[in-house]
Design a protein around this motif. Structure first.
Motif, mmCIF file in Angstrom:
data_model
loop_
_atom_site.group_PDB
_atom_site.id
_atom_site.type_symbol
_atom_site.label_atom_id
_atom_site.label_comp_id
_atom_site.label_asym_id
_atom_site.label_seq_id
_atom_site.Cartn_x
_atom_site.Cartn_y
_atom_site.Cartn_z
ATOM 1 N N GLY A 39 0.769 -1.229 0.000
ATOM 2 C CA GLY A 39 0.000 0.000 0.000
ATOM 3 C C GLY A 39 0.805 1.287 0.000
ATOM 4 N N GLY A 40 2.111 1.214 0.139
ATOM 5 C CA GLY A 40 2.949 2.411 0.114
ATOM 6 C C GLY A 40 3.335 2.887 1.499
ATOM 7 N N LYS A 41 4.385 3.694 1.555
ATOM 8 C CA LYS A 41 4.853 4.232 2.830
ATOM 9 C C LYS A 41 3.746 5.045 3.487
ATOM 10 N N GLY A 42 3.783 5.046 4.798
ATOM 11 C CA GLY A 42 2.797 5.802 5.550
ATOM 12 C C GLY A 42 3.458 6.857 6.409
ATOM 13 N N THR A 43 2.633 7.585 7.112
ATOM 14 C CA THR A 43 3.093 8.615 8.030
ATOM 15 C C THR A 43 3.251 8.015 9.430
ATOM 16 N N GLU A 44 3.820 8.789 10.330
ATOM 17 C CA GLU A 44 3.898 8.334 11.727
ATOM 18 C C GLU A 44 2.498 8.105 12.287
ATOM 19 N N ILE A 86 -12.125 -6.299 8.044
ATOM 20 C CA ILE A 86 -13.568 -6.307 7.798
ATOM 21 C C ILE A 86 -13.957 -6.783 6.396
ATOM 22 N N GLU A 87 -13.169 -6.484 5.376
ATOM 23 C CA GLU A 87 -13.540 -6.900 4.022
ATOM 24 C C GLU A 87 -12.679 -8.046 3.498
ATOM 25 N N TRP A 88 -11.940 -8.708 4.370
ATOM 26 C CA TRP A 88 -11.110 -9.842 3.954
ATOM 27 C C TRP A 88 -12.018 -11.033 3.672
ATOM 28 N N PRO A 89 -11.637 -11.886 2.719
ATOM 29 C CA PRO A 89 -12.475 -13.049 2.432
ATOM 30 C C PRO A 89 -12.448 -14.102 3.536
ATOM 31 N N GLN A 90 -11.361 -14.164 4.288
ATOM 32 C CA GLN A 90 -11.232 -15.082 5.426
ATOM 33 C C GLN A 90 -9.892 -14.796 6.110
ATOM 34 N N PRO A 91 -9.583 -15.457 7.226
ATOM 35 C CA PRO A 91 -8.321 -15.181 7.917
ATOM 36 C C PRO A 91 -7.111 -15.420 7.014
ATOM 37 N N GLU A 92 -6.151 -14.500 7.126
ATOM 38 C CA GLU A 92 -4.955 -14.520 6.284
ATOM 39 C C GLU A 92 -3.705 -14.713 7.122
ATOM 40 N N LEU A 93 -2.819 -15.582 6.653
ATOM 41 C CA LEU A 93 -1.475 -15.711 7.202
ATOM 42 C C LEU A 93 -0.637 -14.646 6.510
ATOM 43 N N ALA A 94 -0.117 -13.695 7.284
ATOM 44 C CA ALA A 94 0.589 -12.552 6.702
ATOM 45 C C ALA A 94 1.923 -12.341 7.408
ATOM 46 N N TRP A 95 2.839 -11.672 6.717
ATOM 47 C CA TRP A 95 4.178 -11.438 7.275
ATOM 48 C C TRP A 95 4.725 -10.102 6.806
ATOM 49 N N HIS A 96 5.455 -9.469 7.700
ATOM 50 C CA HIS A 96 6.171 -8.218 7.405
ATOM 51 C C HIS A 96 7.489 -8.291 8.160
ATOM 52 N N MET A 97 8.582 -8.363 7.456
ATOM 53 C CA MET A 97 9.888 -8.358 8.117
ATOM 54 C C MET A 97 10.469 -6.953 8.055
ATOM 55 N N PHE A 98 11.049 -6.513 9.159
ATOM 56 C CA PHE A 98 11.645 -5.186 9.226
ATOM 57 C C PHE A 98 12.975 -5.173 8.483
ATOM 58 N N ASP A 99 13.394 -3.976 8.085
ATOM 59 C CA ASP A 99 14.654 -3.831 7.355
ATOM 60 C C ASP A 99 15.803 -4.467 8.142
ATOM 61 N N VAL A 155 -8.670 -6.740 -3.322
ATOM 62 C CA VAL A 155 -8.997 -6.565 -1.903
ATOM 63 C C VAL A 155 -8.462 -5.204 -1.489
ATOM 64 N N ASP A 156 -9.300 -4.399 -0.857
ATOM 65 C CA ASP A 156 -8.930 -3.027 -0.475
ATOM 66 C C ASP A 156 -8.409 -2.238 -1.675
ATOM 67 N N ASP A 157 -9.070 -2.402 -2.806
ATOM 68 C CA ASP A 157 -8.707 -1.701 -4.047
ATOM 69 C C ASP A 157 -7.315 -2.052 -4.555
ATOM 70 N N GLU A 158 -6.772 -3.175 -4.133
ATOM 71 C CA GLU A 158 -5.449 -3.619 -4.576
ATOM 72 C C GLU A 158 -5.588 -4.978 -5.262
ATOM 73 N N ASP A 159 -4.888 -5.165 -6.382
ATOM 74 C CA ASP A 159 -4.839 -6.476 -7.027
ATOM 75 C C ASP A 159 -4.024 -7.417 -6.146
ATOM 76 N N VAL A 160 -4.546 -8.602 -5.906
ATOM 77 C CA VAL A 160 -3.845 -9.592 -5.099
ATOM 78 C C VAL A 160 -3.964 -10.974 -5.738
ATOM 79 N N ILE A 161 -3.000 -11.807 -5.398
ATOM 80 C CA ILE A 161 -3.088 -13.230 -5.690
ATOM 81 C C ILE A 161 -3.467 -13.896 -4.376
ATOM 82 N N VAL A 162 -4.513 -14.696 -4.398
ATOM 83 C CA VAL A 162 -4.949 -15.411 -3.206
ATOM 84 C C VAL A 162 -4.270 -16.773 -3.210
ATOM 85 N N PHE A 163 -3.423 -16.995 -2.218
ATOM 86 C CA PHE A 163 -2.746 -18.273 -2.056
ATOM 87 C C PHE A 163 -3.441 -19.071 -0.967
#
Length: 182
Positions: A39-44, A86-99, A155-163
């Motif tokens: 979704g792009g960088k965000g603000t504080e 709220i608008e997800w199709p079902q629970p998602e396994l997600a990951w974000h690793m810090f720099d 999903v959330d106006d973003e193209d995604v691949i559902v795995f």
């Protein structure tokens, strides 16, 4: 701060978010080039709201993002968990690793442990992951976890691949988890 359990793997501690995790999360949201695929960088302010929403997610659903802590250094390396907005199709396994923490297989190790926990404890399976077609690292991780492309969606106006992930008791998932959990 949350009802999150603490899970351990060979190299990681997975725990609920703590106030001390906010600076690392804020740096990731506001400075990381990898934010382009989520979704792009965000603000504080965006980071603050996202961090608090993550805490609330645990209270609302009984699951959420775990903070991934390198057990050797005690440093927060990222977030991996189960989310269901709220608008997800079902629970998602997600990951974000810090720099600075990519390329160490931490996300794989954490995802294996969380997939097992979600299946055994919560009965959530098989999970999905919603991944931007441009996020080559996440696409590779989903494939390494044994997930297969199920469909393309928006999903959330973003193209995604559902795995679709393996069930926690699939023999392939069990062997992955055995190698990752301490």
């Amino acid at each position: 701060m949350t009802p999150a359990p603490t899970l351990t793997t060979a190299r990681l501690i997975l725990r609920g978010p703590a106030k001390s995790d906010l600076p690392a999360f804020m740096a990731w949201v506001t400075q990381s080039e990898r934010m382009a695929t989520v979704g792009g960088k965000g603000t504080e302010r965006d980071a603050w709201r996202g961090f608090l929403a993550g805490i609330g997610h645990w209270s609302w659903h009984g699951y959420g993002f775990f903070t991934v802590v390198d057990s050797r250094s005690g440093v927060a390396a990222g977030r991996v968990g189960i989310i269901n907005h709220i608008e997800w199709p079902q629970p998602e396994l997600a990951w974000h690793m810090f720099d600075g923490f990519e390329g160490k297989s931490y996300a794989f190790e954490a995802a294996c442990a969380i997939r097992e926990w979600a299946g055994q404890t919560l009965g959530l399976e098989p999970l999905i992951s919603l991944i931007s077609p441009a996020n080559t690292r996440s696409l590779a991780l989903a494939t390494r976890l044994g997930a297969t492309e199920e469909r393309r969606d928006v999903v959330d106006d973003e193209d995604v691949i559902v795995f679709r992930h393996l069930s926690h008791n699939d023999p392939r998932a069990v062997s992955q988890a055995a190698g990752a959990i301490a």
